[in-house]
Design a protein around this motif. Structure first.
Motif, PDB file in Angstrom:
ATOM      1  N   THR A 182       0.934  -1.295  -0.148  1.00  8.22           N
ATOM      2  CA  THR A 182       0.171  -0.033   0.069  1.00  8.22           C
ATOM      3  C   THR A 182       0.708   1.293   0.052  1.00  8.22           C
ATOM      4  O   THR A 182       1.939   1.362   0.207  1.00  8.22           O
ATOM      5  CB  THR A 182      -0.980  -0.046   1.200  1.00  8.22           C
ATOM      6  OG1 THR A 182      -1.876   0.979   1.127  1.00  8.22           O
ATOM      7  CG2 THR A 182      -0.348   0.034   2.564  1.00  8.22           C
ATOM      8  N   VAL A 183       0.382   2.428  -0.342  1.00  4.19           N
ATOM      9  CA  VAL A 183       1.047   3.590   0.091  1.00  4.19           C
ATOM     10  C   VAL A 183       0.225   4.376   1.111  1.00  4.19           C
ATOM     11  O   VAL A 183      -0.802   4.751   1.031  1.00  4.19           O
ATOM     12  CB  VAL A 183       0.875   4.531  -1.418  1.00  4.19           C
ATOM     13  CG1 VAL A 183       1.807   5.656  -1.144  1.00  4.19           C
ATOM     14  CG2 VAL A 183       1.751   3.619  -2.650  1.00  4.19           C
ATOM     15  N   GLN A 184       1.147   4.712   2.100  1.00  5.37           N
ATOM     16  CA  GLN A 184       0.586   5.614   3.048  1.00  5.37           C
ATOM     17  C   GLN A 184       0.602   7.118   2.772  1.00  5.37           C
ATOM     18  O   GLN A 184       1.752   7.731   2.484  1.00  5.37           O
ATOM     19  CB  GLN A 184       1.343   5.330   4.400  1.00  5.37           C
ATOM     20  CG  GLN A 184       1.092   3.883   5.161  1.00  5.37           C
ATOM     21  CD  GLN A 184       1.434   3.991   6.353  1.00  5.37           C
ATOM     22  OE1 GLN A 184       0.421   3.156   7.391  1.00  5.37           O
ATOM     23  NE2 GLN A 184       2.193   4.516   6.869  1.00  5.37           N
ATOM     24  N   ARG A 185      -0.602   7.558   2.581  1.00  2.60           N
ATOM     25  CA  ARG A 185      -0.830   9.021   2.304  1.00  2.60           C
ATOM     26  C   ARG A 185      -0.954  10.042   3.305  1.00  2.60           C
ATOM     27  O   ARG A 185      -0.876  11.131   3.341  1.00  2.60           O
ATOM     28  CB  ARG A 185      -2.275   9.113   1.456  1.00  2.60           C
ATOM     29  CG  ARG A 185      -1.990   7.920   0.148  1.00  2.60           C
ATOM     30  CD  ARG A 185      -1.193   8.758  -1.047  1.00  2.60           C
ATOM     31  NE  ARG A 185      -1.129   7.673  -2.011  1.00  2.60           N
ATOM     32  CZ  ARG A 185      -0.386   7.883  -3.389  1.00  2.60           C
ATOM     33  NH1 ARG A 185       0.154   9.053  -3.381  1.00  2.60           N
ATOM     34  NH2 ARG A 185      -0.369   6.788  -4.069  1.00  2.60           N
ATOM     35  N   TYR A 186      -0.950   9.481   4.762  1.00  5.66           N
ATOM     36  CA  TYR A 186      -1.274  10.302   5.925  1.00  5.66           C
ATOM     37  C   TYR A 186       0.064  10.161   6.638  1.00  5.66           C
ATOM     38  O   TYR A 186       0.489   8.751   6.918  1.00  5.66           O
ATOM     39  CB  TYR A 186      -2.278  10.140   6.667  1.00  5.66           C
ATOM     40  CG  TYR A 186      -3.675  10.647   5.966  1.00  5.66           C
ATOM     41  CD1 TYR A 186      -4.123  11.686   6.863  1.00  5.66           C
ATOM     42  CD2 TYR A 186      -4.097  10.182   4.734  1.00  5.66           C
ATOM     43  CE1 TYR A 186      -5.320  12.265   6.147  1.00  5.66           C
ATOM     44  CE2 TYR A 186      -5.319  10.944   4.267  1.00  5.66           C
ATOM     45  CZ  TYR A 186      -5.713  12.031   5.034  1.00  5.66           C
ATOM     46  OH  TYR A 186      -6.957  12.583   4.405  1.00  5.66           O
ATOM     47  N   PRO A 189     -10.079  11.625   0.378  1.00  2.00           N
ATOM     48  CA  PRO A 189      -8.969  11.260   0.259  1.00  2.00           C
ATOM     49  C   PRO A 189      -8.237  10.162   0.473  1.00  2.00           C
ATOM     50  O   PRO A 189      -9.218   9.005   1.066  1.00  2.00           O
ATOM     51  CB  PRO A 189      -8.581  12.322   1.505  1.00  2.00           C
ATOM     52  CG  PRO A 189      -9.616  13.365   1.874  1.00  2.00           C
ATOM     53  CD  PRO A 189     -10.877  12.350   1.468  1.00  2.00           C
ATOM     54  N   MET A 190      -7.514   9.587  -0.411  1.00  3.45           N
ATOM     55  CA  MET A 190      -6.728   8.390  -0.287  1.00  3.45           C
ATOM     56  C   MET A 190      -5.935   8.469   0.917  1.00  3.45           C
ATOM     57  O   MET A 190      -5.342   9.214   1.355  1.00  3.45           O
ATOM     58  CB  MET A 190      -5.868   8.136  -1.451  1.00  3.45           C
ATOM     59  CG  MET A 190      -5.380   6.657  -1.470  1.00  3.45           C
ATOM     60  SD  MET A 190      -6.569   5.765  -2.131  1.00  3.45           S
ATOM     61  CE  MET A 190      -6.268   5.592  -3.739  1.00  3.45           C
ATOM     62  N   VAL A 191      -6.217   7.249   1.753  1.00  2.00           N
ATOM     63  CA  VAL A 191      -5.672   7.212   3.217  1.00  2.00           C
ATOM     64  C   VAL A 191      -4.529   6.054   2.843  1.00  2.00           C
ATOM     65  O   VAL A 191      -3.448   6.413   3.277  1.00  2.00           O
ATOM     66  CB  VAL A 191      -6.619   6.492   4.026  1.00  2.00           C
ATOM     67  CG1 VAL A 191      -5.716   6.275   5.460  1.00  2.00           C
ATOM     68  CG2 VAL A 191      -7.643   7.537   4.340  1.00  2.00           C
ATOM     69  N   ALA A 192      -4.780   4.856   2.378  1.00  2.00           N
ATOM     70  CA  ALA A 192      -3.755   4.031   2.106  1.00  2.00           C
ATOM     71  C   ALA A 192      -4.410   3.277   0.991  1.00  2.00           C
ATOM     72  O   ALA A 192      -5.235   2.541   1.054  1.00  2.00           O
ATOM     73  CB  ALA A 192      -3.483   3.136   3.252  1.00  2.00           C
ATOM     74  N   LEU A 250     -10.694   7.423   2.497  1.00  2.00           N
ATOM     75  CA  LEU A 250     -11.312   7.985   3.547  1.00  2.00           C
ATOM     76  C   LEU A 250     -12.824   7.392   4.065  1.00  2.00           C
ATOM     77  O   LEU A 250     -12.941   6.749   5.073  1.00  2.00           O
ATOM     78  CB  LEU A 250     -11.279   9.262   3.921  1.00  2.00           C
ATOM     79  CG  LEU A 250     -11.493   9.909   5.469  1.00  2.00           C
ATOM     80  CD1 LEU A 250     -10.372   9.590   6.292  1.00  2.00           C
ATOM     81  CD2 LEU A 250     -11.567  11.596   5.167  1.00  2.00           C
TER      82      LEU A 250
END
Lengths: 148, 400
Positions: free
Chosen positions: A69-73, B203-206, B211
């Motif tokens: 996955t890509v962590q965006r936060y 929003p994309m979170v992972a 979200l």
């Protein structure tokens, strides 16, 4: 750059070692049933194993990407990383039934493909004037780098 | 199952609406849920012979997880056993199982089950009491790679996309369905309808989870009064019997990415999310039914991935078929299998230890025909399924 006052050290002691220039994850192997665990474990966890005694072992340093996955936060403060930006987390199949999670590096976020060959690397995660540079393990593309 | 056991019935169910309730303490939420459940059962505190509460690590319980004791001391100090059980997000199911056993065994006739939770804001903090070293997975996952809970679920979802070609639109549709279901449920926190476009624009979170495809945290409380046949006849409700009820832990070799570990030992032929599958299988065996007999499933949908995958893991249909079932409306209220008519965690937000109790409340109302605004037509068998930290699984089957 000035020479560092502190040696670079793993972000958690006992996570990995660099052996003859090659990073190796430190795990445990059951002396009876041969299952391997990461990180180092107190005991074998196989319910059918009656011995349970484990010894330290190095894990294979190459594997294939099972998923990611890509962590965006930005994760909460227990996680520290200089120059934060979204990054990939991968689940890597190291063989022998063991899959290990770790950050992916040196791969563009839109070029990550399930099944790709990866190799273990060690990179700085953050630097702190008081404690020096902290290293973590990551997985990088193994393209052209298969050690066999 | 063997041995002599008595039939156990749900006498009453009650829940405080889910949301953020800054002006109410955890104890107040607990009281309100208990009062609603007692009222529903036409009983009062003097009738209660035991209280089993889910222990929370967040608020109440005198800081020691003594949530049952705190409630009883604040409303009815009457010498009854107070049992406080852990099980993280599955604690409500462990509490239910415990109360069930107290009645089935003949030890007590009327026992209450309670889960009441006020959640902290933002990310759930790492609990105290573990060393800052390699022996604690919850420390390791943060400092070595910053793996958030959504990252674990996202890794599962991405693999599902790879294995079955699940589309982003199908994933989003799961949220749309949960919001549609919640629109008729006054207890749900998020009741506004949404669309695939809106979900994908959140929003994309992972990756691939947005979200709106991940459950947030909420405050809430739910309570159930269990009792014998004699008591259920006095309630005036259609009797709802506990047909099956089981808790379980996981199996070695389970390929699930288990929070907060950073590695998985994968063995062939071991079920994914085995703690919940084990509980479901045992509950089915006890009830003498199979998945095909279930009309309504209330399951822990921490993300849209769970809604697609869990019914497959439980044997409701083949792996990969969840996409088709969802896309064709088969999981909606009144469909082939009604999944989370309540609106699920995605519409409630998770009030961790209260969640499994709420699931069983919802099943009770569905089977009685009291699920105003979101009723599954002619539901006679309902199943719950929940997962908690520490590889805790729980499942309850109710029938009418």
């Amino acid at each position: 750059m000035m020479a560092q006052q502190h040696a670079s050290t793993p972000v958690v002691e006992g996570l990995f070692e660099i052996v003859a220039g090659t990073p190796k994850l430190i795990g445990s192997r059951c002396q009876a049933c041969n299952n391997i665990y990461f990180p180092q474990s107190l005991s074998c966890r196989n319910p059918e194993c009656r011995d349970k005694s484990v010894e330290q072992t190095f894990l294979p340093h190459c594997g294939t990407l099972y998923s990611f996955t890509v962590q965006r936060y930005q994760p909460p403060p227990l996680f520290r990383m200089d120059h934060w930006s979204p990054y990939a987390l991968g689940l890597v199949d190291l063989g022998d039934g063991l899959q290990v999670m770790g950050m992916l590096t040196r791969i563009a976020l839109d070029e990550i493909i399930i099944g790709m060959a990866l190799k273990l690397v060690v990179e700085p995660l953050y630097s702190d004037a008081g404690i020096g540079e902290k290293l973590t393990y990551k997985f990088a593309s193994a393209e052209g780098a298969w050690a066999g | 199952m063997g041995g002599m056991t008595r039939s156990v019935y749900v006498l009453g169910a009650g829940a405080h609406p889910w949301g953020k309730w800054p002006d109410k303490t955890q104890l107040q939420l607990a009281h309100e849920a208990m009062n609603l459940a007692l009222g529903d059962a036409s009983l009062a505190w003097p009738d209660i012979q035991g209280l089993v509460a889910a222990s929370s690590r967040f608020e109440g319980g005198m800081g020691w997880g003594l949530h049952a004791n705190e409630v009883v001391q604040s409303v009815a100090e009457q010498g009854i056993p107070c049992i406080n059980v852990g099980g993280a997000c599955a604690a409500g199911a462990v509490a239910f199982q415990t109360a069930y056993a107290l009645i089935a065994s003949g030890q007590h006739d009327v026992v209450a089950v309670l889960g009441a939770e006020r959640m902290p804001k933002g990310f759930i903090p790492r609990p105290p009491g573990s060393p800052d070293d390699i022996s604690d997975s919850d420390y390791l996952r943060w400092v070595a790679m910053g793996a958030t809970n959504p990252a674990y679920w996202a890794i599962e979802a991405n693999r599902r996309k790879y294995d079955f070609g699940t589309s982003d639109e199908t994933l989003a549709r799961a949220t749309v369905m949960m919001r549609n279901n919640a629109s008729g449920n006054r207890l749900a926190r998020f009741r506004a309808a949404t669309s695939v476009e809106q979900v994908l624009a959140s929003p994309m979170v992972a990756d691939p989870l947005h979200l709106l495809e991940i459950c947030p945290v909420s405050d809430g409380a739910a309570a159930i009064i269990l009792g014998t046949e004699k008591y259920t006849r006095k309630t005036g409700h259609k009797p709802v019997e506990v047909a099956g009820c089981a808790i379980a832990t996981g199996d070695f070799g389970d390929p699930a990415r288990r929070i907060p570990t950073v590695s998985t030992n994968v063995l062939p032929n071991v079920s994914h999310t085995s703690e919940v599958v084990n509980a479901v299988n045992r509950a089915c065996e006890m009830a003498g039914i199979g998945p095909e007999d279930v009309d309504v499933l209330e399951m822990a949908d921490n993300t849209v991935w769970h809604l697609l995958s869990w019914p497959e893991l439980f044997g409701f249909y083949e792996p990969g078929q969840g996409d088709w079932m969802l896309d064709n409306g088969k999981l909606e209220i009144g469909g082939q299998l009604s999944v989370n008519p309540s609106g699920g965690f995605l519409s409630f937000g998770e009030a961790t230890t209260a969640q499994a109790v709420l699931q069983i409340c919802e099943l009770t109302w569905q089977l009685r025909g009291d699920a105003e605004g979101h009723q599954v037509p002619d539901a006679t068998i309902g199943m719950s399924a929940v997962l908690g930290l520490g590889a805790n699984g729980g499942s309850v089957i109710l029938k009418t």
